[in-house]
Design a protein around this motif. Structure first.
Motif, short mmCIF file in Angstrom:
data_model
loop_
_atom_site.label_atom_id
_atom_site.label_comp_id
_atom_site.label_asym_id
_atom_site.label_seq_id
_atom_site.Cartn_x
_atom_site.Cartn_y
_atom_site.Cartn_z
N ILE A 165 0.74 -1.20 -0.36
CA ILE A 165 -0.11 0.48 -0.03
C ILE A 165 1.11 0.64 0.23
CG2 ILE A 165 -1.63 -1.01 1.14
CD1 ILE A 165 -1.45 0.59 4.20
N GLU A 166 0.36 2.61 -0.44
CA GLU A 166 1.24 3.46 -0.09
C GLU A 166 0.58 4.41 0.63
OE1 GLU A 166 1.23 3.64 -6.16
OE2 GLU A 166 0.31 5.30 -4.59
N GLY A 167 -0.69 4.08 0.98
CA GLY A 167 -1.06 5.05 2.32
C GLY A 167 -1.77 3.74 3.19
N ALA A 168 -2.29 4.85 4.20
CA ALA A 168 -3.24 3.80 5.14
C ALA A 168 -4.20 4.78 5.25
CB ALA A 168 -2.98 3.11 6.22
N VAL A 169 -5.38 4.34 5.76
CA VAL A 169 -6.74 5.46 6.03
C VAL A 169 -7.31 4.30 8.02
CG1 VAL A 169 -8.73 6.30 6.47
CG2 VAL A 169 -7.66 6.03 4.16
N VAL A 170 -6.41 5.57 8.85
CA VAL A 170 -6.95 5.27 10.33
C VAL A 170 -7.09 6.84 10.73
CG1 VAL A 170 -4.57 4.08 9.98
CG2 VAL A 170 -4.21 5.95 10.70
N ALA A 171 -7.90 5.78 12.03
CA ALA A 171 -8.55 7.01 13.12
C ALA A 171 -7.64 7.28 13.60
CB ALA A 171 -9.16 5.46 13.74
N GLY A 172 -7.51 8.80 13.38
CA GLY A 172 -6.26 9.67 14.34
C GLY A 172 -7.05 9.61 15.27
N ASP A 173 -6.42 11.11 16.06
CA ASP A 173 -7.00 11.83 17.26
C ASP A 173 -6.83 13.01 17.12
OD1 ASP A 173 -8.05 12.83 19.90
OD2 ASP A 173 -7.27 11.28 20.76
N PRO A 174 -6.76 13.64 16.47
CA PRO A 174 -6.13 14.92 15.70
C PRO A 174 -6.36 16.29 16.24
CG PRO A 174 -8.42 14.59 14.28
CD PRO A 174 -8.42 13.56 15.00
N ASN A 175 -7.62 15.98 17.54
CA ASN A 175 -7.51 17.45 18.27
C ASN A 175 -6.97 16.95 19.09
OD1 ASN A 175 -8.58 19.34 16.19
ND2 ASN A 175 -10.64 18.28 16.72
N ASP A 176 -6.76 15.52 19.61
CA ASP A 176 -6.43 14.95 21.36
C ASP A 176 -7.22 14.61 22.08
OD1 ASP A 176 -4.78 14.07 22.80
OD2 ASP A 176 -3.27 15.40 23.58
N ASP A 177 -8.56 14.30 21.89
CA ASP A 177 -9.71 14.76 22.68
C ASP A 177 -10.63 13.79 22.38
OD1 ASP A 177 -10.59 14.43 20.83
OD2 ASP A 177 -12.18 17.03 20.16
N TRP A 178 -10.25 12.62 21.62
CA TRP A 178 -10.67 11.53 22.27
C TRP A 178 -11.76 10.60 20.68
CZ3 TRP A 178 -8.61 7.22 23.11
CH2 TRP A 178 -7.41 6.98 24.14
N ALA A 179 -11.97 12.31 20.19
CA ALA A 179 -12.95 12.12 19.08
C ALA A 179 -12.04 12.18 17.88
CB ALA A 179 -13.68 14.39 18.89
N PRO A 180 -12.01 10.45 17.48
CA PRO A 180 -11.87 10.40 16.07
C PRO A 180 -11.74 11.21 15.01
CG PRO A 180 -12.49 8.16 17.03
CD PRO A 180 -13.31 9.40 17.55
N TYR A 181 -10.95 10.77 14.07
CA TYR A 181 -11.17 11.32 12.81
C TYR A 181 -10.13 10.83 11.83
CZ TYR A 181 -13.68 14.08 8.84
OH TYR A 181 -14.83 14.45 8.32
N PRO A 182 -11.03 10.20 10.56
CA PRO A 182 -9.93 9.29 9.52
C PRO A 182 -8.88 10.26 9.20
CG PRO A 182 -12.05 10.13 9.03
CD PRO A 182 -11.88 10.42 9.82
N GLN A 183 -7.16 9.84 9.20
CA GLN A 183 -6.45 10.48 8.89
C GLN A 183 -5.98 9.26 8.05
OE1 GLN A 183 -4.44 12.67 11.86
NE2 GLN A 183 -6.60 13.49 11.32
N VAL A 184 -5.15 9.99 6.91
CA VAL A 184 -3.78 9.45 6.25
C VAL A 184 -2.66 9.18 6.28
CG1 VAL A 184 -3.73 8.62 3.53
CG2 VAL A 184 -5.87 10.29 4.30
N ALA A 185 -2.22 7.90 6.62
CA ALA A 185 -0.87 7.59 7.01
C ALA A 185 0.07 7.40 6.06
CB ALA A 185 -0.62 6.51 8.11
N THR A 186 0.92 7.83 5.76
CA THR A 186 1.62 7.53 4.62
C THR A 186 3.42 6.68 4.94
OG1 THR A 186 2.79 10.08 4.38
CG2 THR A 186 0.63 8.69 2.60
#
Ligand code: SF4
Ligand code: SF4
Ligand code: SF4
Lengths: 264, 283
Positions: B42-63
């Protein structure tokens, strides 16, 4: 061709002889009788579905060049009189103030074994739902209705446009008589309205939503965003194509087809 | 089969201490993504990140591995990763995409692959589907209730969340706290109550903690791709395994939970049908 599907669609009461007549009566057709004859008619739509269809020349030329004969269609075939067809793909809604369109639609129904509402405009009106007349050059043209309001539609492929893969899958399923694959599109044939708020009415309000995000993936205008685990509709961007709720796994789930595809 | 079709069931964990430190349980999802990235599967993965560090997950693309590790660890609210695939394909322009999703999302993806009405040129770009075991999922406000009202801790101070051994646990700045899982019942999103898949039956590889001892994960390899990737991660020493028969509690517990979920959802679907509430149409 397609008589098995046609039979399944029309129920047990209709005599089979009648359905086969168009095929048998036209021995002069130049196309090989073993290949389904596919026609394409463009009513009131943006041509996106037709472009999507022709994209298959590139990615799946076997499907369109070897598996079917395209016998009718502006820009696709150099022919003006409408031939008998096994399958007619109809793109666009039909304008009630345009006699020519209505006549073409009726003729297509008569000459086709199967009629497919091809793309969201034909299926449910899509963005032509917003039409309200009063525009040049035909100010009187104001009512654009899904084709199933005027004729019997056998199967519906929503999409704005329908993806090339979906067209290819459907054509293959039709030639193979694969009812498992076609059934959902057959069941969509009578749907005449759609909107992003179908997600509210049919999924969320009925306690079915899981926040998976498939609806937002399916939305081609980015009218949907995912907020706090639920799709959020920006009405101003919604073209009423119905792709979101059609794609929602909580509306319907093709369990058998997925098992077949994945071997799981 | 109550666990779906699978080729092999194992107990496993990532050998890399960097992964062990941040990941849930055995860190299998992270290890497999990192391996798939390194191998070019794969070139990248969609993962459940925590962009605001508040446990509200949002998809992030990890490469890369760092980005995968940044998103490691289970979140207990919904991350619409299926939507994230759009970003991976369109914004990032990735041709080979992987993702880690819960069973209902797997259903959405598999449906999109089988019936891509408007979903053009996405299905074939999805090269790796890791499924995680899932019993239920909570709206953020429910997590907030558990943390604030039931355990007297601000979500902001929570370092890790975990469900296991009948408890919902949080690690906060002032230690570990827990509530019995019973107290969380009724706070899950309602859609979960008609969900009949516990073990992501349509994944390439499924993984989760249940069945394996602490620090280890249970793994079910399902598709050929899943088997190949997992085997190769074991071969290069990124993942170590134990036969599932040798660990406690092993498959019987997993089977029990999976069957329990199926039975419960069936009942709930019947109940709703009787009330006249529509449930998903199955073809
Ligand atoms: S929200 Fe998007 S997918 Fe749904 S009907 Fe509106 S435009 Fe179509
Ligand atoms: S696809 Fe259906 S279940 Fe998934 S988020 Fe959208 S509305 Fe909810
Ligand atoms: S329990 Fe089912 S519906 Fe709920 S989040 Fe998990 S997989 Fe999705």
């Amino acid at each position: 061709m397609f008589s098995r599907i046609k039979k399944a669609l029309s129920g047990p009461n209709e005599p089979e002889k009648e359905e086969k007549k168009p095929v048998e009566e036209k021995p002069q057709e130049t196309s090989s009788p073993t290949k389904p004859r596919v026609g394409y008619i463009h009513l009131s739509g943006c041509s996106g579905d037709g472009m999507s269809l022709t994209e298959n020349y590139d990615i799946l030329d076997v499907v369109l060049m070897d598996m079917v004969d395209i016998v009718y269609g502006q820009t696709l075939v150099d022919r003006w009189d409408m031939p008998e067809m096994d399958l007619c793909l109809i793109e666009g809604s039909v304008c009630l103030q345009d006699e020519h369109s209505i006549k073409e639609l009726m003729e297509a129904r008569e000459k086709s074994q199967l009629v497919c509402a091809f793309g969201s405009c034909a299926v449910n009106g899509c963005f032509t739902t917003y039409a309200r007349g009063g525009q040049q050059a035909q100010p009187q043209q104001e009512s654009f209705v899904p084709i199933s309001q005027l004729i019997k539609v056998d199967l519906a492929l929503p999409g704005c446009p329908v993806s090339p893969e979906m067209i290819a899958n459907t054509v293959i399923a039709l030639t193979e008589g694969n009812m498992t694959y076609l059934q959902p599109a057959i069941d969509l044939a009578n749907c005449t309205t759609a909107c992003g708020c179908d997600l509210l009415n049919n999924v969320i309000r009925n306690a079915r939503c899981t926040g998976c995000g498939t609806c937002a993936l399916a939305c081609q205008t980015r009218a949907l965003n995912m907020i706090e685990g639920r799709p959020h509709l920006n009405n101003a961007r919604c073209i009423k194509c119905g792709c979101c709720s059609t794609s929602c796994p909580r509306m319907w789930l093709p369990v058998n087809q997925i098992k077949e595809n994945t071997g799981l | 089969m109550v666990l779906g079709t699978y080729k092999e069931a194992l107990s496993a964990r990532a050998t890399d201490s960097k992964i062990q430190k941040v990941a849930q349980d055995g860190g299998i999802a992270s290890a497999l993504l990192i391996h798939a990235l390194e191998e070019g599967i794969i070139e990248g993965a969609v993962v459940a990140g925590d962009p605001n560090d508040d446990w509200a997950p949002y998809p992030q693309v990890a490469t890369n591995a760092d980005e995968v590790l940044q998103a490691a660890g289970t979140k207990y609210s919904m991350s619409p990763n299926v939507f994230g695939i759009k970003e991976a394909a369109r914004q990032f322009g990735l041709e080979k995409i992987g993702t880690v999703v819960v069973p209902c999302q797997m259903q959405g993806i598999r449906k999109a692959q089988a019936y891509p009405f408007s979903i053009r040129f996405i299905g074939d770009k999805i090269k790796l589907l890791i499924g995680i075991f899932c019993m239920e999922n909570f709206p953020m406000a429910s997590l907030d209730t558990f943390s604030e009202a039931m355990m007297d801790s601000s979500l902001n101070d929570v370092k890790k969340m975990d469900i296991g051994k009948g408890k919902f646990r949080i690690n906060t700045t002032d230690g570990t706290k827990d509530i019995p899982l019973k107290k969380t019942h009724g706070y899950e999103q309602s859609g979960c109550n008609i969900c009949n898949d516990y073990v992501a039956e349509w994944s390439d590889v499924s993984t989760g903690s249940v069945g394996s001892p602490d620090g280890w994960s249970t793994v079910l390899t399902r598709t050929d791709n899943g088997v190949d990737l997992f085997t190769s991660a074991v071969d290069v020493g990124l993942i170590e395994t134990k036969p599932i028969e040798e660990v406690k509690p092993g498959l019987p517990l997993l089977e029990k939970l999976a069957k329990g979920k199926k039975d419960k959802s069936k009942k709930e679907i019947e109940r709703r049908t009787k009330m006249g509430i529509p449930t998903p149409v199955l073809y």
